[in-house]
Design a protein around this motif. Structure first.
Motif, short mmCIF file in Angstrom:
data_model
loop_
_atom_site.label_atom_id
_atom_site.label_comp_id
_atom_site.label_asym_id
_atom_site.label_seq_id
_atom_site.Cartn_x
_atom_site.Cartn_y
_atom_site.Cartn_z
N ALA A 141 21.08 65.39 65.19
CA ALA A 141 22.40 66.06 64.70
C ALA A 141 23.10 67.01 66.23
O ALA A 141 24.26 67.83 65.61
CB ALA A 141 22.48 66.90 63.30
N ALA A 142 22.09 67.76 66.11
CA ALA A 142 22.42 68.78 67.31
C ALA A 142 22.89 68.22 68.45
O ALA A 142 24.06 68.75 69.23
CB ALA A 142 21.18 69.68 68.02
N ILE A 143 22.52 67.14 69.76
CA ILE A 143 23.28 67.05 70.23
C ILE A 143 24.79 66.00 69.35
O ILE A 143 25.79 66.61 70.56
CB ILE A 143 22.78 65.33 70.92
CG1 ILE A 143 21.17 66.06 71.35
CG2 ILE A 143 23.06 64.82 71.38
CD1 ILE A 143 20.41 64.19 71.19
N ALA A 144 25.20 65.45 68.77
CA ALA A 144 26.41 65.52 67.73
C ALA A 144 27.51 66.00 67.78
O ALA A 144 28.29 66.29 68.70
CB ALA A 144 26.26 63.78 66.99
N VAL A 145 27.13 67.44 67.44
CA VAL A 145 26.93 68.94 67.33
C VAL A 145 27.68 69.30 68.64
O VAL A 145 28.97 69.81 69.28
CB VAL A 145 26.61 69.70 66.65
CG1 VAL A 145 27.08 70.69 66.43
CG2 VAL A 145 26.03 69.33 65.16
N ALA A 146 27.01 69.77 69.35
CA ALA A 146 26.72 69.86 70.85
C ALA A 146 27.98 69.60 72.13
O ALA A 146 28.70 70.13 72.49
CB ALA A 146 25.71 70.37 71.91
N GLU A 147 28.45 68.10 71.63
CA GLU A 147 28.74 67.13 72.33
C GLU A 147 30.13 67.75 71.91
O GLU A 147 31.10 67.07 72.79
CB GLU A 147 28.68 65.78 72.20
CG GLU A 147 27.80 65.37 72.47
CD GLU A 147 27.31 63.32 72.42
OE1 GLU A 147 26.05 63.65 73.17
OE2 GLU A 147 28.22 62.87 71.46
N THR A 148 30.46 68.41 70.76
CA THR A 148 31.92 68.05 70.63
C THR A 148 32.10 70.09 71.22
O THR A 148 33.74 70.44 70.99
CB THR A 148 32.55 68.41 69.00
OG1 THR A 148 31.46 69.71 68.33
CG2 THR A 148 31.57 67.26 68.49
#
Length: 396
Positions: free
Chosen positions: A17-24
Motif C-alpha cells: 500500500a505504501a509503495i502504491a500510494v507513494a508512486e502517485t
C-alpha cells in the motif's frame, strides 16, 4: 496532495500500500509496531533462513504482475530434476510416488464447477467417494492450515485444489533468499520513494487529517477501529523447521493425505538459505479441534521420521512453532471473498490484509487488497485536494 496518507502496519500489505500510494506522488507515513518490517514475510537470520509457514508465490495473478514489474521477485530458484523425483504422497501410512486413483481423477476434472453453498466434503464425496473427498481436503490443507478443510465452501476449496494440484502445471515461484529478499526490496523501494517509516511505533488511536490504510491483522484492526464486525475464519497449524546434513533418502515434497500434513525441502530450489551440504525443510500439521499443540507436534515429528530418516541425529537447526490465522481467510459454505470485511470502511479509512474482501489466496489477498486500498486512498486524497481548491477559489 501534500496531506499524508497514513499506513498502519509494515507487513506485505502495508508495504504494498505504501509503495502504491507513494508512486502517485502522494506523501506517505508508515507505522510498524515491531522493530523490523515484513510481518509474516520476515525470516530467521542466516545461515538458516526459515519462514513462518510456506512462502511461495503463484505467478498467475495481478499480484505477481505488480511484484514482477518492480523487480521484487527477481532471481527465481528452480528444483533440479533429481529433487522433483523425490515427491511423494503419504497414503495409509506409507509413502508412494503417485497419488491414489481417485485423486488423479479429481486432478483431471478442472472443468468442474463446485457450488458455493455446499461444503467441500459433501460435494466431493458425491462426485467421487468419501475416502477421496477426505484425501483431497487433506492434500490442500497445505494452503488452508485447517484440519477440517472439508467443512469449507466447495467452490473455495476446489479453486485452491485446482490452482495448487490440478492438471495444469502450477505457477509456483520461489525467490532465492526467500520472502525476506522480496521484503527487503520492497523496503528499499518505499524508502527511495520518500515514504516516512517509523518502526517500534504502535498506533492506538486512528489518525485524523488524511486517508488511513489499516494493514494489520483483523484482531488489531478491530481494536483500533472499535468495529466488532471485523472477524474472519483462519487455519491453525503446527510448524517444524529442520536443517540436516544431506541424505540420499530424504524426500523433497510430501503431501500427507492421511493427516493433512505437508513436508517441503526449500534448499532444493535455493541453496543460499542453509550452509553448504545441508538441507532445510519445513513441515506443517493442522491442529485438530481440542488437540494440544504438543500432540500436533508429536504427529508432525512422526511425519518427519518418514520423510527425513534419522533426522534427529543429523539435525543442525531445529525450530518448533504454531501458526494461527496466518493463512488468509477461509470461506465457509455460502460465502465467497466478497463476503469478507470490506476494504472501504468509510470516512477515508481502508483495510488491507489477507482476510479482507479481495481475491486470491494467502499473501495474494494482502497484495490485491493493498492495491485496492491504495487506489481508493489516493482518489479520496485527490477529491479532498480539488474540494479544498474550490473552497479557496470561492473565498478569493
Amino acid at each position: 496532495m501534500n496531506t499524508p496518507v497514513t499506513v498502519i502496519g509494515g507487513g506485505l500489505a502495508g508495504l504494498t500500500a505504501a509503495i502504491a500510494v507513494a508512486e502517485t506522488g502522494a506523501t506517505v507515513r508508515l507505522y510498524e509496531a515491531h522493530s523490523t518490517l515484513g510481518g509474516r514475510g520476515r525470516a530467521t537470520e542466516p545461515p538458516h533462513v526459515a519462514h513462518e509457514g510456506a512462502h511461495v508465490f503463484y505467478a498467475d495473478g495481478p499480484h505477481y504482475t505488480w511484484l514482477k514489474k518492480r523487480g521484487f521477485v527477481d532471481g527465481l530458484g528452480w528444483p533440479a530434476p533429481v529433487d522433483a523425483a523425490k515427491i511423494a504422497f503419504r497414503v495409509g501410512g506409507k509413502l508412494r510416488r503417485v497419488p491414489p486413483l481417485g485423486m488423479l481423477r479429481a486432478q483431471a476434472s478442472g472443468w468442474l464447477h463446485a457450488p458455493v453453498d455446499l461444503d467441500f466434503h459433501s460435494w466431493a464425496a458425491r462426485r467421487w467417494d468419501d475416502r477421496t473427498a477426505i484425501r483431497l481436503a487433506n492434500a490442500i490443507s497445505v494452503v488452508t492450515y485447517d484440519a477440517d478443510t472439508g467443512r469449507l465452501s466447495a467452490a473455495f476449496v476446489w479453486d485452491l485444489f485446482q490452482r495448487a494440484l490440478g492438471a495444469k502445471i502450477p505457477a509456483v515461484r520461489w525467490v532465492r533468499g526467500g520472502w525476506q529478499r522480496t521484503i527487503d526490496r520492497m523496503v528499499t523501494r518505499a524508502t527511495d520513494l520518500g515514504v516516512t517509516i517509523e518502526t517500534g511505533a504502535r498506533v492506538v488511536e486512528l489518525p485524523t487529517g488524511g486517508p488511513v490504510i489499516v494493514a494489520t491483522d483483523l484482531d488489531s484492526a478491530r481494536r483500533l477501529l472499535g468495529d466488532e464486525t471485523l472477524h474472519g475464519t483462519g487455519g491453525f497449524a503446527a510448524l517444524l523447521d529442520i536443517a540436516v546434513t544431506k541424505g540420499r533418502h530424504d524426500r523433497t515434497i510430501v503431501f500427507d493425505l492421511d493427516e493433512a500434513g505437508f513436508h517441503e525441502c526449500y534448499t532444493m530450489q535455493d541453496d543460499t538459505i542453509a550452509p553448504a551440504g545441508e538441507s532445510l525443510y519445513q513441515l506443517q500439521m493442522p491442529i485438530r479441534a481440542g488437540e494440544s499443540r504438543d500432540a500436533a507436534h508429536h504427529r508432525l515429528e512422526a511425519l518427519a521420521d518418514a520423510t527425513i530418516p534419522d533426522w534427529r541425529s543429523r539435525k543442525t537447526f531445529h525450530r518448533k512453532s504454531t501458526a494461527k490465522n496466518r493463512t488468509g481467510a477461509l470461506d465457509l459454505p455460502g460465502t465467497t471473498w466478497r463476503d469478507r470485511p470490506a476494504i472501504d470502511r468509510g470516512d477515508g479509512v481502508y483495510l488491507a490484509g489477507d482476510m479482507v474482501a479481495a481475491p486470491g489466496m494467502r499473501g495474494e489477498i494482502s497484495i490485491n487488497s493493498a492495491l485496492i486500498a491504495a487506489e481508493s486512498a489516493v482518489a479520496a486524497l485527490r477529491t479532498r485536494t480539488i474540494s479544498g481548491a474550490e473552497i479557496r477559489l470561492r473565498t478569493e
